[in-house]
Design a protein around this motif. Sequence first.
Motif, PDB file in Angstrom:
ATOM      1  N   GLU A 212       0.810  -1.220   0.000  1.00 24.57           N
ATOM      2  CA  GLU A 212       0.000   0.000   0.000  1.00 24.57           C
ATOM      3  C   GLU A 212       0.843   1.268   0.000  1.00 24.57           C
ATOM      4  O   GLU A 212       0.444   2.281  -0.542  1.00 24.57           O
ATOM      5  CB  GLU A 212      -0.984  -0.015   1.169  1.00 24.57           C
ATOM      6  CG  GLU A 212      -2.214  -0.851   0.822  1.00 24.57           C
ATOM      7  CD  GLU A 212      -2.862  -1.487   2.045  1.00 24.57           C
ATOM      8  OE1 GLU A 212      -2.747  -0.905   3.146  1.00 24.57           O
ATOM      9  OE2 GLU A 212      -3.466  -2.568   1.887  1.00 24.57           O
ATOM     10  N   ALA A 213       2.011   1.182   0.620  1.00 22.97           N
ATOM     11  CA  ALA A 213       2.889   2.355   0.625  1.00 22.97           C
ATOM     12  C   ALA A 213       3.757   2.395  -0.635  1.00 22.97           C
ATOM     13  O   ALA A 213       4.603   3.282  -0.774  1.00 22.97           O
ATOM     14  CB  ALA A 213       3.749   2.340   1.870  1.00 22.97           C
ATOM     15  N   ASN A 214       3.548   1.467  -1.547  1.00 18.99           N
ATOM     16  CA  ASN A 214       4.305   1.376  -2.807  1.00 18.99           C
ATOM     17  C   ASN A 214       5.812   1.345  -2.558  1.00 18.99           C
ATOM     18  O   ASN A 214       6.572   2.008  -3.236  1.00 18.99           O
ATOM     19  CB  ASN A 214       4.002   2.577  -3.725  1.00 18.99           C
ATOM     20  CG  ASN A 214       2.538   2.637  -4.101  1.00 18.99           C
ATOM     21  OD1 ASN A 214       1.877   1.608  -4.214  1.00 18.99           O
ATOM     22  ND2 ASN A 214       2.016   3.834  -4.299  1.00 18.99           N
TER      23      ASN A 214
HETATM   24  C1  LIG Z   1       0.506   3.873  -4.467  1.00 20.30           C
HETATM   25  O1  LIG Z   1       0.297   3.861  -5.868  1.00 20.30           O
HETATM   26  C2  LIG Z   1      -1.075   3.930  -6.230  1.00 20.30           C
HETATM   27  C3  LIG Z   1      -1.149   3.740  -7.746  1.00 20.30           C
HETATM   28  O2  LIG Z   1      -0.201   4.541  -8.407  1.00 20.30           O
HETATM   29  C4  LIG Z   1      -1.663   5.274  -5.743  1.00 20.30           C
HETATM   30  O3  LIG Z   1      -3.032   5.357  -6.063  1.00 20.30           O
HETATM   31  C5  LIG Z   1      -1.495   5.357  -4.221  1.00 20.30           C
HETATM   32  O4  LIG Z   1      -1.926   6.618  -3.758  1.00 20.30           O
HETATM   33  C6  LIG Z   1      -0.031   5.154  -3.844  1.00 20.30           C
HETATM   34  N1  LIG Z   1       0.060   5.081  -2.382  1.00 20.30           N
HETATM   35  C7  LIG Z   1       0.881   5.843  -1.683  1.00 20.30           C
HETATM   36  C8  LIG Z   1       0.836   5.664  -0.203  1.00 20.30           C
HETATM   37  O5  LIG Z   1       1.659   6.633  -2.197  1.00 20.30           O
END
Ligand SMILES: *[C@@H]1O[C@H](CO)[C@@H](O)[C@H](O)[C@H]1NC(C)=O
Length: 298
Positions: A212-214
């Motif tokens: 979720e935090a990518n």
């Molecule tokens: C992670 O990536 C998704 C898709 O690009 C995005 O919608 C989401 O806000 C991002 N999450 C964070 C915590 O940056």
Amino acid sequence: MAATKKIIIDTDPGIDDAMAIFVVLRSPQVEVIGVTTIYGKVYTTLATRDALHLLEVAGRADIPVAERKDAKLRIVDFVHGTDGLGNQNFPPPKGKPIEQSAATFLIEQANLYLGKLLSKLCQKDWQSVLLDETFSVNDDMNPAAEANIFGDPDAADIVFTSGADVLAVGINVTHQVVLTDADREISWFNQMERFAQYLSRILEVYFSYHREANLTRGVYLHEPTAILASINPSLVTFTEGLVSVQTTGITRGLTILYNGQKRFSEHTEWSDKSTVKVAVTVDSPSVVKLVLDRLMGS
Ligand SMILES: *[C@@H]1O[C@H](CO)[C@@H](O)[C@H](O)[C@H]1NC(C)=O
Ligand SMILES: *[C@@H]1O[C@H](CO)[C@@H](O)[C@H](O)[C@H]1NC(C)=O
């Protein structure tokens, strides 16, 4: 047979801490002589409960757990779950911590094994005498500081400049060691083995957080990397230098490494302090393989 190294693990478990503890318990080169607990991912009392629980899961309730007595609170519970172990509602442990505080326990053990003790500590007990240190190069707590150092910058600064034999493994290095979704699928869930089964439950929260935090495709193996480097330093390359920790102001917790390459004309406070080893690179495939091998009992 080479003498086994004795290790004390200072921890705030923690999903990757749980992995590290299991990995060490299966590492024949070392003997865990105690676990000391500290706030961080959870409150100290919960850290103690988790440590006792993990040792019971591992069948090692004989290892003493000592708790840090002062209760500074700084909790980051969204990474590892509110219980520190993946929100699994485990039953309370049967055991209790020993009466001695973590600090007293560390001093006593260090005196007992002086010269033989290798305690692997995470920054927070300045009384520790000989150690091998997880240290981090900035910024998972705020732009200046990493969580463990931020927990007690004064202690960290004392440890780094104390002259003790310190190997600091920063998060810039542990960020390179990732257990991927693929590793988890192929090797993990198919295993009936005790640690693998247990970890497959608690790891879900840790994987979701990273997803979720990518952050990365998988999860960082921070604590297992640090502890394996303390057992087998050839898993990392390191440089040697003076490390100082900022203890005040907005940059509290910032670590500065001076490797002595640039010469300064003035004699300063930096001139004659003790140096430590700071990890530069890590053999990630070997660390991941060792972690998986240990956790699957081979
Ligand atoms: C992670 O990536 C998704 C898709 O690009 C995005 O919608 C989401 O806000 C991002 N999450 C964070 C915590 O940056
Ligand atoms: C990690 O940080 C240390 C200290 O600043 C540095 O010497 C090392 O090159 C860094 N390693 C990586 C992989 O970024």
